[in-house]
Design a protein around this motif. Structure first.
Motif, PDB file in Angstrom:
ATOM      1  N   GLN A  30      17.381  27.497  43.708  1.00  0.00           N
ATOM      2  CA  GLN A  30      15.954  27.255  43.461  1.00  0.00           C
ATOM      3  C   GLN A  30      15.760  26.265  42.313  1.00  0.00           C
ATOM      4  O   GLN A  30      14.877  25.410  42.372  1.00  0.00           O
ATOM      5  N   LEU A  31      16.590  26.384  41.289  1.00  0.00           N
ATOM      6  CA  LEU A  31      16.504  25.462  40.159  1.00  0.00           C
ATOM      7  C   LEU A  31      16.793  24.036  40.615  1.00  0.00           C
ATOM      8  O   LEU A  31      16.096  23.097  40.233  1.00  0.00           O
ATOM      9  N   GLY A  32      17.806  23.878  41.460  1.00  0.00           N
ATOM     10  CA  GLY A  32      18.118  22.556  41.988  1.00  0.00           C
ATOM     11  C   GLY A  32      16.958  21.979  42.779  1.00  0.00           C
ATOM     12  O   GLY A  32      16.612  20.802  42.637  1.00  0.00           O
ATOM     13  N   GLU A  33      16.317  22.794  43.612  1.00  0.00           N
ATOM     14  CA  GLU A  33      15.155  22.342  44.381  1.00  0.00           C
ATOM     15  C   GLU A  33      13.995  21.978  43.466  1.00  0.00           C
ATOM     16  O   GLU A  33      13.292  20.988  43.695  1.00  0.00           O
ATOM     17  N   LEU A  34      13.802  22.768  42.414  1.00  0.00           N
ATOM     18  CA  LEU A  34      12.738  22.489  41.455  1.00  0.00           C
ATOM     19  C   LEU A  34      12.985  21.160  40.742  1.00  0.00           C
ATOM     20  O   LEU A  34      12.066  20.348  40.587  1.00  0.00           O
ATOM     21  N   LEU A  35      14.219  20.912  40.341  1.00  0.00           N
ATOM     22  CA  LEU A  35      14.535  19.658  39.664  1.00  0.00           C
ATOM     23  C   LEU A  35      14.355  18.465  40.602  1.00  0.00           C
ATOM     24  O   LEU A  35      13.876  17.405  40.175  1.00  0.00           O
ATOM     25  N   LEU A  36      14.715  18.611  41.872  1.00  0.00           N
ATOM     26  CA  LEU A  36      14.479  17.536  42.843  1.00  0.00           C
ATOM     27  C   LEU A  36      12.983  17.272  43.006  1.00  0.00           C
ATOM     28  O   LEU A  36      12.546  16.127  43.119  1.00  0.00           O
ATOM     29  N   HIS A  37      12.196  18.346  43.010  1.00  0.00           N
ATOM     30  CA  HIS A  37      10.738  18.191  43.115  1.00  0.00           C
ATOM     31  C   HIS A  37      10.187  17.445  41.894  1.00  0.00           C
ATOM     32  O   HIS A  37       9.360  16.542  42.034  1.00  0.00           O
ATOM     33  N   PHE A  38      10.665  17.798  40.711  1.00  0.00           N
ATOM     34  CA  PHE A  38      10.240  17.094  39.493  1.00  0.00           C
ATOM     35  C   PHE A  38      10.622  15.616  39.561  1.00  0.00           C
ATOM     36  O   PHE A  38       9.864  14.744  39.146  1.00  0.00           O
ATOM     37  N   ASP A  39      11.801  15.331  40.079  1.00  0.00           N
ATOM     38  CA  ASP A  39      12.260  13.953  40.207  1.00  0.00           C
ATOM     39  C   ASP A  39      11.356  13.175  41.163  1.00  0.00           C
ATOM     40  O   ASP A  39      10.978  12.036  40.887  1.00  0.00           O
ATOM     41  N   ASP A  40      10.987  13.801  42.286  1.00  0.00           N
ATOM     42  CA  ASP A  40      10.067  13.157  43.232  1.00  0.00           C
ATOM     43  C   ASP A  40       8.707  12.903  42.587  1.00  0.00           C
ATOM     44  O   ASP A  40       8.090  11.853  42.801  1.00  0.00           O
ATOM     45  N   MET A  41       8.237  13.863  41.795  1.00  0.00           N
ATOM     46  CA  MET A  41       6.956  13.695  41.107  1.00  0.00           C
ATOM     47  C   MET A  41       7.029  12.527  40.119  1.00  0.00           C
ATOM     48  O   MET A  41       6.082  11.746  40.012  1.00  0.00           O
ATOM     49  N   ALA A  42       8.133  12.400  39.424  1.00  0.00           N
ATOM     50  CA  ALA A  42       8.297  11.300  38.467  1.00  0.00           C
ATOM     51  C   ALA A  42       8.304   9.963  39.195  1.00  0.00           C
ATOM     52  O   ALA A  42       7.692   8.991  38.730  1.00  0.00           O
ATOM     53  N   ASP A  43       8.979   9.902  40.343  1.00  0.00           N
ATOM     54  CA  ASP A  43       8.999   8.661  41.130  1.00  0.00           C
ATOM     55  C   ASP A  43       7.597   8.281  41.583  1.00  0.00           C
ATOM     56  O   ASP A  43       7.205   7.123  41.533  1.00  0.00           O
ATOM     57  N   GLN A  44       6.824   9.273  42.045  1.00  0.00           N
ATOM     58  CA  GLN A  44       5.463   9.013  42.507  1.00  0.00           C
ATOM     59  C   GLN A  44       4.577   8.555  41.351  1.00  0.00           C
ATOM     60  O   GLN A  44       3.768   7.634  41.506  1.00  0.00           O
ATOM     61  N   THR A  45       4.735   9.164  40.199  1.00  0.00           N
ATOM     62  CA  THR A  45       3.960   8.766  39.026  1.00  0.00           C
ATOM     63  C   THR A  45       4.270   7.323  38.648  1.00  0.00           C
ATOM     64  O   THR A  45       3.363   6.531  38.366  1.00  0.00           O
ATOM     65  N   GLU A  46       5.547   6.969  38.676  1.00  0.00           N
ATOM     66  CA  GLU A  46       5.944   5.600  38.338  1.00  0.00           C
ATOM     67  C   GLU A  46       5.383   4.600  39.349  1.00  0.00           C
ATOM     68  O   GLU A  46       4.874   3.546  38.975  1.00  0.00           O
ATOM     69  N   ALA A  47       5.452   4.944  40.638  1.00  0.00           N
ATOM     70  CA  ALA A  47       4.934   4.058  41.685  1.00  0.00           C
ATOM     71  C   ALA A  47       3.423   3.877  41.538  1.00  0.00           C
ATOM     72  O   ALA A  47       2.903   2.765  41.678  1.00  0.00           O
ATOM     73  N   THR A  48       2.714   4.945  41.243  1.00  0.00           N
ATOM     74  CA  THR A  48       1.264   4.874  41.059  1.00  0.00           C
ATOM     75  C   THR A  48       0.915   4.002  39.862  1.00  0.00           C
ATOM     76  O   THR A  48      -0.011   3.190  39.917  1.00  0.00           O
ATOM     77  N   TYR A  49       1.670   4.141  38.780  1.00  0.00           N
ATOM     78  CA  TYR A  49       1.439   3.324  37.590  1.00  0.00           C
ATOM     79  C   TYR A  49       1.657   1.843  37.898  1.00  0.00           C
ATOM     80  O   TYR A  49       0.861   0.993  37.512  1.00  0.00           O
ATOM     81  N   GLU A  50       2.755   1.541  38.616  1.00  0.00           N
ATOM     82  CA  GLU A  50       3.047   0.151  38.954  1.00  0.00           C
ATOM     83  C   GLU A  50       1.978  -0.448  39.858  1.00  0.00           C
ATOM     84  O   GLU A  50       1.586  -1.598  39.692  1.00  0.00           O
TER      85      GLU A  50
END
Length: 85
Positions: A30-50
């Protein structure tokens, strides 16, 4: 050393403006899945900013009377992607 994906671990989240930390028991899986979800959220935030930064840059060029694609002054622009073409 093997890692058991079903081993229970404690995850504690804390930030400066919370009155107290937030902790939960999770499996390593579950921790691994949570960290992957956080990573996806960070990617989306970066894409939105760009995207926002590119939109602002295009708006500034248009306001200055320049083609947002080739950056030449509007009256000198002959590019096929010019907004008025």
């Amino acid at each position: 050393m093997d890692i058991d994906p079903d081993e229970i671990v404690t995850v504690e989240l804390d930030t400066y403006d919370w009155e107290r930390s937030y902790s939960r028991l999770l499996t390593r899986r579950q921790l691994g899945e949570l960290l992957l979800h956080f990573d996806d959220m960070a990617d989306q935030t970066e894409a939105t900013y760009e995207e926002g930064a590119q939109h602002n840059q295009r708006a500034e060029l248009v306001a200055a009377g320049r083609c947002p694609n080739c950056r030449w002054p509007d009256y000198q622009c002959n590019c096929a992607e010019h907004p008025d073409a």
